[in-house]
Design a protein around this motif. Structure first.
Motif, short mmCIF file in Angstrom:
data_model
loop_
_atom_site.label_atom_id
_atom_site.label_comp_id
_atom_site.label_asym_id
_atom_site.label_seq_id
_atom_site.Cartn_x
_atom_site.Cartn_y
_atom_site.Cartn_z
N ALA A 390 -13.72 2.57 -16.24
CA ALA A 390 -12.46 1.77 -16.19
C ALA A 390 -11.63 2.23 -14.73
O ALA A 390 -12.21 3.27 -14.68
N ASN A 391 -10.25 1.38 -14.54
CA ASN A 391 -10.38 1.77 -12.87
C ASN A 391 -8.97 1.39 -12.66
O ASN A 391 -7.72 1.97 -13.05
N ASP A 392 -8.52 0.08 -13.31
CA ASP A 392 -7.19 -0.34 -12.77
C ASP A 392 -6.10 -0.04 -13.58
O ASP A 392 -4.71 0.14 -13.70
N VAL A 393 -6.25 0.23 -14.71
CA VAL A 393 -5.56 0.22 -16.34
C VAL A 393 -5.67 1.65 -16.61
O VAL A 393 -4.39 1.96 -17.30
N VAL A 394 -6.14 2.41 -15.82
CA VAL A 394 -5.73 4.18 -15.45
C VAL A 394 -5.21 4.28 -14.79
O VAL A 394 -4.97 5.47 -14.31
N ASN A 395 -4.86 3.99 -13.21
CA ASN A 395 -4.28 3.86 -12.08
C ASN A 395 -2.49 4.19 -12.33
O ASN A 395 -1.72 3.54 -12.53
N PRO A 396 -2.22 5.22 -11.69
CA PRO A 396 -1.12 5.33 -12.23
C PRO A 396 0.41 5.13 -11.11
O PRO A 396 1.05 5.52 -11.41
N ASP A 397 -0.45 4.41 -9.91
CA ASP A 397 0.47 3.75 -9.06
C ASP A 397 1.27 2.48 -9.60
O ASP A 397 2.44 2.49 -9.09
N ALA A 398 0.63 1.78 -10.60
CA ALA A 398 1.16 1.26 -11.15
C ALA A 398 2.39 1.48 -11.84
O ALA A 398 3.81 0.38 -11.89
N LYS A 399 2.94 2.92 -12.01
CA LYS A 399 4.34 3.37 -12.34
C LYS A 399 4.85 3.93 -11.33
O LYS A 399 6.02 3.75 -11.52
N ASN A 400 4.26 4.23 -10.83
CA ASN A 400 5.29 5.38 -9.35
C ASN A 400 4.76 5.22 -7.95
O ASN A 400 6.04 5.56 -6.86
N ASP A 401 4.21 4.25 -7.21
CA ASP A 401 4.07 3.43 -6.72
C ASP A 401 4.79 1.60 -6.20
O ASP A 401 3.81 1.13 -6.50
N ALA A 402 5.92 1.69 -5.85
CA ALA A 402 6.63 0.22 -5.90
C ALA A 402 5.73 -0.18 -4.88
O ALA A 402 6.24 -1.36 -5.05
N GLN A 403 4.82 0.02 -3.54
CA GLN A 403 4.09 -0.37 -2.81
C GLN A 403 3.11 -1.04 -2.95
O GLN A 403 2.57 -1.35 -2.85
N SER A 404 2.30 -0.36 -4.50
CA SER A 404 1.92 -1.08 -5.19
C SER A 404 1.67 -1.86 -5.73
O SER A 404 2.56 -2.65 -6.19
N PRO A 405 0.25 -2.99 -5.38
CA PRO A 405 0.27 -4.22 -5.86
C PRO A 405 -0.15 -3.96 -7.57
O PRO A 405 0.35 -5.50 -8.15
N LEU A 406 0.07 -2.85 -8.19
CA LEU A 406 0.27 -3.16 -9.08
C LEU A 406 0.96 -2.73 -10.05
O LEU A 406 1.63 -2.67 -11.22
N TYR A 407 2.48 -2.36 -9.33
CA TYR A 407 3.24 -2.00 -9.29
C TYR A 407 4.07 -2.58 -10.41
O TYR A 407 4.27 -3.50 -10.30
N GLY A 408 4.68 -1.90 -11.72
CA GLY A 408 5.04 -3.01 -12.87
C GLY A 408 4.10 -3.26 -14.06
O GLY A 408 4.23 -3.78 -15.06
#
Length: 471
Positions: A390-408
């Motif tokens: 797994a990769n994107d579904v465990v990326n903490p940047d989705a929670k912590n980095d507002a600049q990440s494309p995954l944020y939110g």
């Protein structure tokens, strides 16, 4: 109404009831297999009931028998030979076949039996041709992209595609409004061609990360087309089944969009999260500076002393066909007194439910498969997490980095666990094309290698340490 008509009508009603019960059973993993058989029985009874009412001539019975035999054989071969990694493409193909079946039924009625059709039947023909053509061509395009047969043309990533798709939609509407006045003429063919091209035009720009949403939406389309075909031929089962599939597909599409923090509009018209170019920086193996790797032996030592272990399956597990090795490892840990569970993200893999089916194939207990909302609060008290492909579904940047494309995007919060081992072939990025901040956390260690080989090594190491011998 003669006896055969009455008998066929009653069989049709029974089929509707059995189908409803079958679809209800699909809501839980434990009853899904028997429910699928029940729904298949309902469809068989519906065909029998319809034939009893229509009472076709002997030659028609022969063609029906030949078509049933060929279709059944192809379905059986497909079910037995398609690997789990190709299941998304297979589902897309099945959606397309459903759309094509509805399309052909509507076309046949329009061309050969539309003289006495009323307005409702003509509108149903329009809907069935329009939605069926989009479903078929869009599903084939989705299958081609998943298989790697089709790329993403450059023009589909620009505003040109919107103009092309709008023109095709207008052409389809012109054919739709003109068809009731001339069911067998050029409006029918205009509607068919424009709708087919529109299905391709809408699907081609969509990237790999959004493909699960597209497959779910196409599934809903196939249900709408089937319901419309039901009105065309007067089949209660087609109407009920189509409505149920259409509604379920829309609900699942919304669930998938929520799981990816994406709107359906952005998926269909706003470009692709996993398109032809990476979305963020550092999408390859470069960009990492604090990576810690370890051997299977070191990972096994941590597992031996862990009271609670959570496995996070991803597409890499499916590629390696490692579900049986994973089940073997979990049995060893359970024999050692560890509490084992599996964290399932809504968009793990390449289609809804991909990981659930994969693990069920290896006889993983259903109660150990925990959804994201259930497992996330448990990670802080988890000793070891094993992330498998797994990769994107465990990326903490989705929670912590507002600049990440995954944020939110809701993710599995594995970074809250005491120790995390990530099993991957390399540091390559996921569909989002960005680096994973999880890999550089102090409690994370990478175990590089094929998932199946690594899991087998872990089993060997644990047995050499005496784990599982008592069992």
């Amino acid at each position: 109404m003669n006896v055969l008509d009455l008998f066929g009508y009653l069989i049709d009603l029974l089929a509707v009831l059995l189908l409803a019960l079958g679809l209800k059973g699909l809501s839980t993993v434990r009853s899904a297999r028997s429910a699928n058989g029940l729904a298949a029985l309902a469809m068989g009874l519906a065909v029998l009931g319809l034939l009893l009412q229509l009472q076709p001539d002997p030659m028609a019975w022969l063609w029906i028998a030949i078509g049933t035999a060929i279709g059944g054989l192809l379905g059986l071969l497909t079910a037995r030979r398609v690997p789990m990694t190709a299941m998304p493409e297979t589902v897309a193909l099945f959606n397309g076949c459903g759309g094509m079946a509805s399309l052909l039924v509507a076309m046949a009625v329009a061309l050969y039996d539309s003289d006495g059709a009323d307005l409702v039947e003509l509108i149903s023909i329009v809907i069935s041709v329009f939605v069926g053509a989009i479903t078929f061509s869009g599903s084939i395009a989705a299958m081609g992209k998943l298989q790697g047969w089709l790329g993403t043309p450059g023009w589909t990533q620009s505003s040109v595609r919107h103009g092309v798709n709008i023109a095709l939609a207008i052409a389809a509407l012109v054919g739709a409004f003109a068809l009731p006045g001339d069911p067998t003429g050029s409006p029918l063919w205009l509607l068919l061609v424009a709708s087919s091209l529109l299905g391709i035009g809408v699907t081609l720009p969509i990237g790999g990360a959004d493909m699960p949403v597209v497959i779910s939406l196409l599934n809903s389309y196939s249900g709408v087309a089937a319901a419309a075909a039901g009105f065309v031929v007067g089949s209660q089962l087609l109407i009920v089944a189509g409505a149920m599939v259409g509604a379920a597909g829309l609900i699942l599409t919304q669930v998938m969009c929520t799981g990816m923090n994406r709107s359906l509009v952005s998926v269909l018209f706003g470009g692709a999260l996993g398109g032809s170019a990476p979305v963020g920086g550092g999408g390859g193996e470069a960009g990492y500076s604090r990576i810690v790797s370890c051997s299977a032996e070191e990972c096994a030592m941590a597992l031996e002393n862990a009271e609670r272990v959570v496995f996070v399956p991803g597409y890499g597990l499916a590629v390696a066909q490692a579900q049986h090795a994973l089940r073997e490892l979990s049995k060893l840990l359970e024999a050692n007194g560890s509490e084992v569970s599996y964290a399932i993200h809504p968009v793990a893999g390449r289609m809804p439910g991909h990981m659930n089916v994969l693990l069920a194939e290896a006889d993983v207990p259903y109660e150990q498969l925990l959804e994201m909302d259930t497992i996330n609060p448990e990670f802080p008290r988890t000793d070891v997490v094993i992330v498998l492909g797994a990769n994107d579904v465990v990326n903490p940047d989705a929670k912590n980095d507002a600049q990440s494309p995954l944020y939110g995007m809701p993710v599995l919060e594995v970074d809250q666990a005491r120790q995390v081992f990530v099993v991957k072939r390399s540091l390559g990025a996921g569909y989002a094309g960005i680096k994973n901040a999880l890999f550089e956390l102090p409690q994370t260690a990478m175990v590089f290698g094929d998932a199946k080989a690594v899991l087998q090594q872990l089993c060997t190491e644990l047995r050499s340490q005496g784990v599982g011998k008592a069992a």
